[in-house]
Write a protein that holds these residues in place. Structure first.
Motif, PDB file in Angstrom:
ATOM      1  N   UNK A 155       0.853  -1.198   0.000  1.00  0.00           N
ATOM      2  CA  UNK A 155       0.000   0.000   0.000  1.00  0.00           C
ATOM      3  C   UNK A 155       0.881   1.238   0.000  1.00  0.00           C
ATOM      4  N   UNK A 156       1.885   1.221  -0.860  1.00  0.00           N
ATOM      5  CA  UNK A 156       2.910   2.269  -0.826  1.00  0.00           C
ATOM      6  C   UNK A 156       2.587   3.454  -1.722  1.00  0.00           C
ATOM      7  N   UNK A 157       1.449   3.408  -2.419  1.00  0.00           N
ATOM      8  CA  UNK A 157       1.029   4.575  -3.204  1.00  0.00           C
ATOM      9  C   UNK A 157       1.622   4.600  -4.594  1.00  0.00           C
ATOM     10  N   UNK A 158       1.260   5.638  -5.318  1.00  0.00           N
ATOM     11  CA  UNK A 158       1.740   5.817  -6.684  1.00  0.00           C
ATOM     12  C   UNK A 158       2.974   6.687  -6.705  1.00  0.00           C
ATOM     13  N   UNK A 159       3.089   7.498  -7.726  1.00  0.00           N
ATOM     14  CA  UNK A 159       4.283   8.336  -7.852  1.00  0.00           C
ATOM     15  C   UNK A 159       4.341   9.365  -6.737  1.00  0.00           C
ATOM     16  N   UNK A 160       3.210   9.957  -6.389  1.00  0.00           N
ATOM     17  CA  UNK A 160       3.219  10.947  -5.313  1.00  0.00           C
ATOM     18  C   UNK A 160       3.598  10.291  -3.994  1.00  0.00           C
ATOM     19  N   UNK A 161       3.085   9.117  -3.734  1.00  0.00           N
ATOM     20  CA  UNK A 161       3.353   8.454  -2.470  1.00  0.00           C
ATOM     21  C   UNK A 161       4.742   7.867  -2.372  1.00  0.00           C
ATOM     22  N   UNK A 162       5.420   7.720  -3.491  1.00  0.00           N
ATOM     23  CA  UNK A 162       6.762   7.150  -3.480  1.00  0.00           C
ATOM     24  C   UNK A 162       6.766   5.658  -3.737  1.00  0.00           C
ATOM     25  N   UNK A 163       5.598   5.063  -3.941  1.00  0.00           N
ATOM     26  CA  UNK A 163       5.535   3.630  -4.240  1.00  0.00           C
ATOM     27  C   UNK A 163       6.034   3.314  -5.640  1.00  0.00           C
ATOM     28  N   UNK A 164       5.939   4.314  -6.518  1.00  0.00           N
ATOM     29  CA  UNK A 164       6.465   4.172  -7.877  1.00  0.00           C
ATOM     30  C   UNK A 164       7.476   5.275  -8.106  1.00  0.00           C
ATOM     31  N   UNK A 165       8.474   4.955  -8.897  1.00  0.00           N
ATOM     32  CA  UNK A 165       9.477   5.966  -9.203  1.00  0.00           C
ATOM     33  C   UNK A 165       9.868   5.863 -10.671  1.00  0.00           C
ATOM     34  N   UNK A 166       9.851   7.003 -11.346  1.00  0.00           N
ATOM     35  CA  UNK A 166      10.205   7.035 -12.765  1.00  0.00           C
ATOM     36  C   UNK A 166      11.666   7.446 -12.901  1.00  0.00           C
ATOM     37  N   UNK A 185      -0.619  10.838 -18.680  1.00  0.00           N
ATOM     38  CA  UNK A 185      -0.624   9.363 -18.733  1.00  0.00           C
ATOM     39  C   UNK A 185       0.326   8.679 -17.748  1.00  0.00           C
ATOM     40  N   UNK A 186       1.456   9.310 -17.411  1.00  0.00           N
ATOM     41  CA  UNK A 186       2.404   8.654 -16.505  1.00  0.00           C
ATOM     42  C   UNK A 186       1.754   8.323 -15.163  1.00  0.00           C
ATOM     43  N   UNK A 187       0.777   9.137 -14.763  1.00  0.00           N
ATOM     44  CA  UNK A 187       0.171   8.917 -13.449  1.00  0.00           C
ATOM     45  C   UNK A 187      -0.888   7.804 -13.461  1.00  0.00           C
TER      46      UNK A 187
END
Lengths: 413, 576
Positions: A308-319, A355-357
């Protein structure tokens, strides 16, 4: 300590998943790097943007977008998750009002009207139907709070046909100087003397201006918001409503606290400040994760996991600059539908968003992570909230709704 | 229709134009400066901020090198508050020709550019992040310059001597009576009003736009807009300007300025100074070149990318743009085209703007029969209210930290009969008060203004935002140029909202409505987005998503589009 379930991430989705598993009798640990999106959102529960009937719109998704996280877990998970969240808020004396079957429009800190579905009782008197009842509204703030500007809010409300005025109040003189953040104002409002000073000023303004309601910055107490609002209403003689301010979000922190209380009561444990950097795998099962805290690595083991680490804002994903998008805790495969050159629209406010989000981890109906070929990666992992692929929680207006539905679902099966 | 009578009309509100206005005013010549945007709206506000020592040009363009060295010393004297005394290095990396070092040193001597070889140990002591494989290093007197502040200070000096400065005024036409230019027709972009200017002389200082202006008088001036792309990193990984010691090329300068380090630049011919894109290849090139100077450079956080257009004058059809002369040209249209009363200044660079202005105004003064000498090299510039500062800086640039070595060459060559400035120059900063990195923090601490910060990243207090508004900032972008609001790591996440609200509160008495403010807010968000888009990955993409969460998710600013309309001069169409 051996856990049955470890949840990575302490936002709404992670907390609801942890709560669900604790209440089923499991030993549960929440491991999180920090707070989740609760602390930078409005503290309301957005279900589906401006849909007149969000629940019906969610139901329709099963046919139109079968891989949308709402469609994956189904509308019942959303309804039951909302009920559990409401009960947790109710238990700390901070009720949520509204319904999943209609949208409310609440004023923002620029005076725009924002659609949402469930809102704390401390905000509901600002709903647009009430604002539009012809009686005047006062927007009041304090200059020392840099994130709330009553004249602009009131002017924009007037531009939309409402009767509103903006005013600055005087900071009560006894207040010490320094650190006028929303969170510190929340603490000040919990001091009876402070809110009495504010209440007296409001009473005077209401008497002279005949205001039916007063909008104040969304920092009227952290743990006693209901009491603060009730006292200010009694004293001023008008309805009081909060308008969410810029992060850090006090109303968002209240949601977190309500779930934290419920989790602790259910026997769950929390470790905030632990940043999970990698996992350990045996025969397609995740057996352990390694977290970093205080320059030390720690190994945690469990039978089942919730990511449950979130998306890009949450830091669960990193581009990465190379165009690769990583899932940061476990290195799960990430689904990105757009080429790097198409990640971002020309216009910041482009209706369709960027789209990245929409990138994230693809899952099956049990929320288990899938690879590009559609095979389950780890059978004992569930992915919840903004980490899931194929939707834009912000632009679709479903950040909290998807977190609640998927978090609740992962807490049950 | 308004009418204005003046002696000289100066076109262009960049460094050169304001420099000309100040010079004219100091000589007692009446002048009006007209700029279609805000001051520094063009190339001046879009460069990396390097105060050239001259080292970059010692081989390719010795005249430019000498001019830079002399002007560098003058600017340090007249505008220390606009400069940071960072010093500069020229370094030979493994990718550069090691033979060039000796030639560089010899040419510095020839051109009068003070330079001093340092040991590599000394270099790494001062800048530990630099590539340890660097084989030679020379120290020069580079610095970094706040071109926004410098231009405002210059404009303020011009006004104090009687010049009139009209921003947001677009030139619609130049008036020609036979073979003489006698005035111009302007449009006030805020009110839409026409303004008729009658003048004895027109000074075209429009930089990359000079060709477009000349065409209004039926004249041909071929300016090649050379696009230079720059990337700002969120960190000053170096505190000294670092140049590659080689012939000028792309991505070979790293400039520490304010809270960031800027790497630049590319040089790409573009057909129109108003329309150009930044390509991903340019960004990749900048980061790759940065790696050669500072290993790990591309892992730092890129904040934004932008491009400026160099005003390169094309005498003849040349090969690549970088080979066009950097030295400026004065085009007297009387001798060149048989048209009296107009001069175009083209080419040049920020560091030599004062000299360009001096020479241009010499021509104008001669034409007008004014014999007063130029005083722009002597008079110190005023400090604009937006740049209030602590009275006693604790240190001033590298001078305090790193005492200079003794002069290397006691008796160098002579330039125009004067001994060239070889070796260390007097350090003016300790007395004159250069800008220094901790300046705004010192101010905030002295004033106990921690709770008054509107822009936390750049330490901009409410007082400074209000000072910018009081001194004529018309919109959010003007305020940004005045105080750097929104230029830090968060790229305006909090402060755009706060500043828009303050703008509304200050201007509501002038008739600015919330609909105008909404338009300004939406416009500025889009302007920031343009600079962010080319560098969005990693932490900065995360930041952009947080900003989207704030503006779309929390504030719902996109829902204001129905109640947003330009007006009150807050947003002007700068594509014209």
């Amino acid at each position: 300590m051996a856990y049955d379930t470890i949840v990575l991430g302490a936002g709404l989705a992670g907390m609801l998943a942890a709560l669900g598993r604790s209440e089923r009798g499991e030993r549960v640990l929440v491991l999180a790097k920090g707070h989740g999106a609760t602390h930078w959102a409005a503290g309301c529960i957005d279900l589906f943007g401006a849909a007149t009937n969000p629940l019906a719109a969610v139901r329709d998704l099963a046919a139109t977008q079968p891989t949308h996280p709402y469609a994956l877990v189904g509308v019942t998970a959303l309804e039951q998750g909302l009920a559990r969240l409401r009960a947790a808020c109710e238990a700390v004396g901070y009720p949520l009002v509204g319904s999943a079957e209609r949208s409310l429009l609440l004023p923002t800190a620029v005076g725009a009207l924002r659609p949402t579905s469930l809102v704390p009782a401390t905000m509901v008197a600002g709903e647009s139907r009430q604002l539009g009842d012809g009686r005047p509204t006062l927007i009041a703030g304090l200059r020392e709070l840099r994130d709330f500007f009553p004249p602009l809010i009131a002017a924009n409300l007037r531009a939309q046909g409402f009767t509103a005025e903006g005013v600055y109040l005087d900071l009560p003189p006894s207040t010490r100087h320094g650190a006028f953040s929303p969170m510190n104002f929340a603490r000040l409002f919990e001091q009876p003397a402070f809110r009495e000073q504010i209440g007296r000023q409001l009473a005077d303004l209401v008497r002279r201006g005949g205001y039916a309601r007063v909008g104040l910055p969304g920092c009227l107490g952290l743990h006693q918001a209901t009491t603060v609002v009730r006292d200010l209403q009694t004293q001023s003689g008008a309805l009081i409503f909060e308008i969410p301010t810029l992060p850090v979000s006090v109303p968002g922190a209240r949601l977190f606290h309500a779930l934290e209380q419920a989790l602790v009561r259910a026997g769950g444990q929390m470790q905030i400040g632990a940043w999970v950097r990698r996992g350990e795998v045996q025969t397609e099962q995740l057996v352990a994760v390694y977290s970093e805290a205080a320059a030390r690595e720690q190994r945690h083991t469990a039978q089942r996991w919730v990511l449950a680490t979130g998306g890009i804002a949450g830091g669960g994903l990193r581009a990465e600059p190379t165009g690769e998008v990583r899932e940061t805790a476990l290195g799960l495969p990430v689904q990105v539908s757009a080429a790097q050159s198409a990640w971002l629209a020309q216009r910041f406010l482009a209706d369709a968003g960027h789209p990245i989000f929409r990138a994230g981890v693809a899952t099956d109906r049990d929320l288990r992570p899938l690879d590009a070929a559609g095979r389950v990666v780890y059978a004992n992992v569930a992915v919840v909230g903004a980490a899931i692929a194929g939707f834009d929680p912000l632009r679709e207006g479903c950040l909290e709704g998807v977190a609640v539905a998927t978090g609740f679902a992962a807490g049950q099966h | 229709m308004r009418n204005i009578e003046t002696e000289v009309l100066v076109i262009g509100g960049g460094a050169t134009g304001t420099g000309c206005a100040r010079d004219l005013a100091l000589r007692g010549i009446r002048c009006v400066l007209v700029e279609k945007g805000d001051l520094t709206h063009g190339t001046t506000g879009r460069y990396h901020g390097l105060l050239h020592s001259g080292g970059r040009y010692v081989t390719k363009d010795p005249q430019s090198a000498t001019e830079c060295a002399r002007e560098n010393a003058i600017l340090r004297r007249i505008m220390p508050h606009c400069l940071e005394d960072t010093a500069g290095f020229f370094v030979i990396t493994p990718w550069d020709d090691p033979e060039y070092g000796d030639l560089f040193a010899a040419n510095c001597l020839k051109t009068g550019v003070p330079a001093q070889e340092l040991t590599l140990a000394e270099m790494l002591r001062r800048e530990p992040a630099l590539n340890p494989q660097i084989s030679r290093v020379f120290e020069v007197q580079d610095g970094s310059a706040d071109s926004f502040l410098a231009t405002h200070a210059t404009a303020q000096a011009a006004r104090e001597y009687g010049a009139q400065i009209l921003t947001y005024h677009n030139i619609i036409g130049l008036v020609r009576e036979g073979d003489r230019v006698t005035g111009a027709v302007l449009e006030d972009l805020r009110s839409g009003e026409r303004v008729q200017v009658r003048c004895a002389y027109v000074l075209n200082a429009a930089g990359a736009w000079a060709g477009k202006i000349a065409a209004l008088a039926g004249l041909t001036v071929t300016v090649v807009p050379g696009k230079g792309t720059m990337v700002a990193m969120n960190h000053r990984m170096i505190n000294t300007v670092v140049n590659r010691c080689k012939l000028p090329a792309d991505g070979d300068i790293l400039v520490p300025i304010h809270t960031v380090a800027v790497i630049g630049t590319t040089d790409v011919h573009v057909p129109d100074p108003d329309t150009f894109d930044i390509t991903p290849e340019e960004i990749q090139l900048m980061l790759a070149e940065g790696e050669k100077l500072v290993p790990g450079f591309s892992q730092y956080r890129a904040l934004r990318a932008w491009a400026g257009v160099r005003p390169l004058y094309k005498d003849v059809d040349g090969a690549s743009d970088r080979d066009l002369p950097r030295t400026y040209k004065l085009l007297d249209h009387a001798t060149r085209d048989g048209v009296q009363g107009m001069l175009s200044i083209v080419g040049g660079k920020w560091t030599t703007y004062r000299l360009m202005a001096e020479e241009a105004v010499n021509e104008v003064a001669r034409y007008l029969g004014n014999t007063k000498p130029c005083r722009t090299a002597e008079e110190v510039l005023p400090v604009p209210v937006t740049a209030q500062r602590s009275p006693a800086p604790p240190l001033a640039g590298s001078a305090m930290r790193y005492p200079r070595h003794e002069p290397a060459a006691p008796d160098g060559p002579r330039l125009n009969g004067v001994r060239a400035p070889i070796g260390p120059q007097p350090i003016y900063g300790l007395d004159a008060g250069f800008y220094y990195l901790g300046q705004h923090l010192a101010d905030v601490e002295r004033e106990h203004a921690q709770d008054e910060l509107i822009c936390e990243c750049e330490l901009v207090t409410r007082e400074r935002v209000l000072a910018a508004l009081a001194s004529g900032a018309a919109n959010l972008d003007d305020i940004r140029r005045d105080v750097r609001m929104g230029m830090g790591p968060c790229q305006g996440g909090w402060c755009i909202y706060r500043t828009a609200a303050l703008l509304f509160e200050q201007r509501v008495a002038d008739g600015v409505s919330s609909a105008n403010t909404n338009a300004a807010l939406l416009h500025f968000l889009q302007e920031r987005w343009k600079g962010l888009r080319p560098v969005l990955w990693g932490d900065q993409l995360r930041q952009a998503r947080l900003d989207e969460q704030i503006y779309v998710g929390l504030l719902g600013v996109h829902r204001l589009q129905a109640i947003a309309e330009p007006g009150g001069g807050l947003v002007t169409d700068d594509s014209r």
